[in-house]
Write a protein that holds these residues in place. Structure first.
Motif, PDB file in Angstrom:
ATOM      1  N   GLY A  47       0.792  -1.220   0.000  1.00  0.00           N
ATOM      2  CA  GLY A  47       0.000   0.000   0.000  1.00  0.00           C
ATOM      3  C   GLY A  47       0.824   1.269   0.000  1.00  0.00           C
ATOM      4  O   GLY A  47       0.270   2.369   0.061  1.00  0.00           O
ATOM      5  N   VAL A  48       2.128   1.147  -0.053  1.00  0.00           N
ATOM      6  CA  VAL A  48       2.990   2.323  -0.032  1.00  0.00           C
ATOM      7  C   VAL A  48       2.780   3.160  -1.294  1.00  0.00           C
ATOM      8  O   VAL A  48       2.734   4.397  -1.238  1.00  0.00           O
ATOM      9  CB  VAL A  48       4.470   1.902   0.115  1.00  0.00           C
ATOM     10  CG1 VAL A  48       5.402   3.084  -0.060  1.00  0.00           C
ATOM     11  CG2 VAL A  48       4.687   1.239   1.444  1.00  0.00           C
ATOM     12  N   GLU A  50       0.091   3.418  -3.191  1.00  0.00           N
ATOM     13  CA  GLU A  50      -1.200   4.117  -3.107  1.00  0.00           C
ATOM     14  C   GLU A  50      -1.103   5.320  -2.168  1.00  0.00           C
ATOM     15  O   GLU A  50      -1.617   6.404  -2.450  1.00  0.00           O
ATOM     16  CB  GLU A  50      -2.276   3.155  -2.613  1.00  0.00           C
ATOM     17  CG  GLU A  50      -3.672   3.751  -2.594  1.00  0.00           C
ATOM     18  CD  GLU A  50      -4.713   2.754  -2.108  1.00  0.00           C
ATOM     19  OE1 GLU A  50      -5.789   3.208  -1.725  1.00  0.00           O
ATOM     20  OE2 GLU A  50      -4.433   1.540  -2.106  1.00  0.00           O
ATOM     21  N   TRP A  51      -0.414   5.147  -1.055  1.00  0.00           N
ATOM     22  CA  TRP A  51      -0.243   6.249  -0.097  1.00  0.00           C
ATOM     23  C   TRP A  51       0.558   7.387  -0.719  1.00  0.00           C
ATOM     24  O   TRP A  51       0.217   8.556  -0.594  1.00  0.00           O
ATOM     25  CB  TRP A  51       0.452   5.710   1.153  1.00  0.00           C
ATOM     26  CG  TRP A  51       0.756   6.742   2.178  1.00  0.00           C
ATOM     27  CD1 TRP A  51      -0.126   7.363   3.004  1.00  0.00           C
ATOM     28  CD2 TRP A  51       2.044   7.282   2.472  1.00  0.00           C
ATOM     29  NE1 TRP A  51       0.537   8.249   3.808  1.00  0.00           N
ATOM     30  CE2 TRP A  51       1.874   8.226   3.510  1.00  0.00           C
ATOM     31  CE3 TRP A  51       3.325   7.060   1.984  1.00  0.00           C
ATOM     32  CZ2 TRP A  51       2.928   8.942   4.046  1.00  0.00           C
ATOM     33  CZ3 TRP A  51       4.379   7.779   2.519  1.00  0.00           C
ATOM     34  CH2 TRP A  51       4.166   8.702   3.542  1.00  0.00           C
ATOM     35  N   LEU A  52       1.661   7.039  -1.415  1.00  0.00           N
ATOM     36  CA  LEU A  52       2.483   8.060  -2.057  1.00  0.00           C
ATOM     37  C   LEU A  52       1.735   8.778  -3.176  1.00  0.00           C
ATOM     38  O   LEU A  52       1.842   9.998  -3.314  1.00  0.00           O
ATOM     39  CB  LEU A  52       3.770   7.445  -2.602  1.00  0.00           C
ATOM     40  CG  LEU A  52       4.861   7.145  -1.590  1.00  0.00           C
ATOM     41  CD1 LEU A  52       6.021   6.432  -2.255  1.00  0.00           C
ATOM     42  CD2 LEU A  52       5.351   8.419  -0.933  1.00  0.00           C
ATOM     43  N   SER A  53       0.986   8.028  -3.976  1.00  0.00           N
ATOM     44  CA  SER A  53       0.238   8.674  -5.056  1.00  0.00           C
ATOM     45  C   SER A  53      -0.859   9.567  -4.496  1.00  0.00           C
ATOM     46  O   SER A  53      -1.197  10.592  -5.087  1.00  0.00           O
ATOM     47  CB  SER A  53      -0.335   7.642  -6.023  1.00  0.00           C
ATOM     48  OG  SER A  53      -1.286   6.821  -5.360  1.00  0.00           O
ATOM     49  N   GLY A  54      -1.418   9.207  -3.357  1.00  0.00           N
ATOM     50  CA  GLY A  54      -2.400  10.075  -2.706  1.00  0.00           C
ATOM     51  C   GLY A  54      -1.776  11.368  -2.227  1.00  0.00           C
ATOM     52  O   GLY A  54      -2.391  12.430  -2.282  1.00  0.00           O
ATOM     53  N   ILE A  55      -0.546  11.298  -1.759  1.00  0.00           N
ATOM     54  CA  ILE A  55       0.149  12.498  -1.294  1.00  0.00           C
ATOM     55  C   ILE A  55       0.528  13.389  -2.477  1.00  0.00           C
ATOM     56  O   ILE A  55       0.369  14.602  -2.439  1.00  0.00           O
ATOM     57  CB  ILE A  55       1.409  12.114  -0.494  1.00  0.00           C
ATOM     58  CG1 ILE A  55       1.010  11.597   0.870  1.00  0.00           C
ATOM     59  CG2 ILE A  55       2.347  13.294  -0.350  1.00  0.00           C
ATOM     60  CD1 ILE A  55       2.179  11.114   1.689  1.00  0.00           C
TER      61      ILE A  55
END
Length: 148
Positions: A47-48, A50-55
């Motif tokens: 999930g890293v 997805e988290w980075l793309s969200g940021i």
């Protein structure tokens, strides 16, 4: 979704390159390539990505980074001004002490004092002539160049 697809494609390409490298009997290199190519898939599965793309795609995050940069710039600027002010206060007192110390030393004091050798010692013969003085002009030029 796009980032996950790209990471999967990079991993697949890396595993293909590792297979070709292993076919050429370079097993150690092939193992390293396979290990590096599995990292993107692992990041997607944890999930890293997805988290980075969200940021990355949120404007509020970029505004936050901008504010952090502005805060850092303000802190560095105030620190530099503070050091400059304290340097000016110290700088006004330094020339008086440093100037007195430089005036106390005679200009020719840097040359070694060889003496004449005319003094008498108990039970010894008169001193021989002093050896010729060495030429330190090149060293003095270097020191003057650097302000020493």
């Amino acid at each position: 979704m796009l980032a996950e697809t790209i990471c999967s494609a990079v991993s697949a390409a890396g595993l293909g390159i590792a297979a070709v490298t292993a076919y050429r009997r370079r097993f150690l290199t092939a193992t390293r390539i396979a290990a590096y190519s599995l990292v993107p898939v692992g990041l997607v599965m944890t999930g890293v990505v997805e988290w980075l793309s969200g940021i990355v795609f949120q404007p509020s995050v970029w505004i936050g980074f901008g504010l952090l940069g502005l805060a850092w710039l303000l802190l560095v600027t105030t620190r530099a001004v503070e050091r400059r002010r304290s340097g000016e206060e110290r700088g006004s007192a330094k020339p008086a002490r440093g100037g007195a110390a430089r005036e106390a030393v005679a200009p020719a004091a840097s040359a070694p004092s060889l003496g004449t050798g005319t003094g008498t010692r108990t039970g010894s013969a008169p001193a021989a002539a002093a050896p010729p003085a060495e030429d330190f002009s090149d060293i003095e030029a270097i020191l003057k160049k650097h302000g020493i």
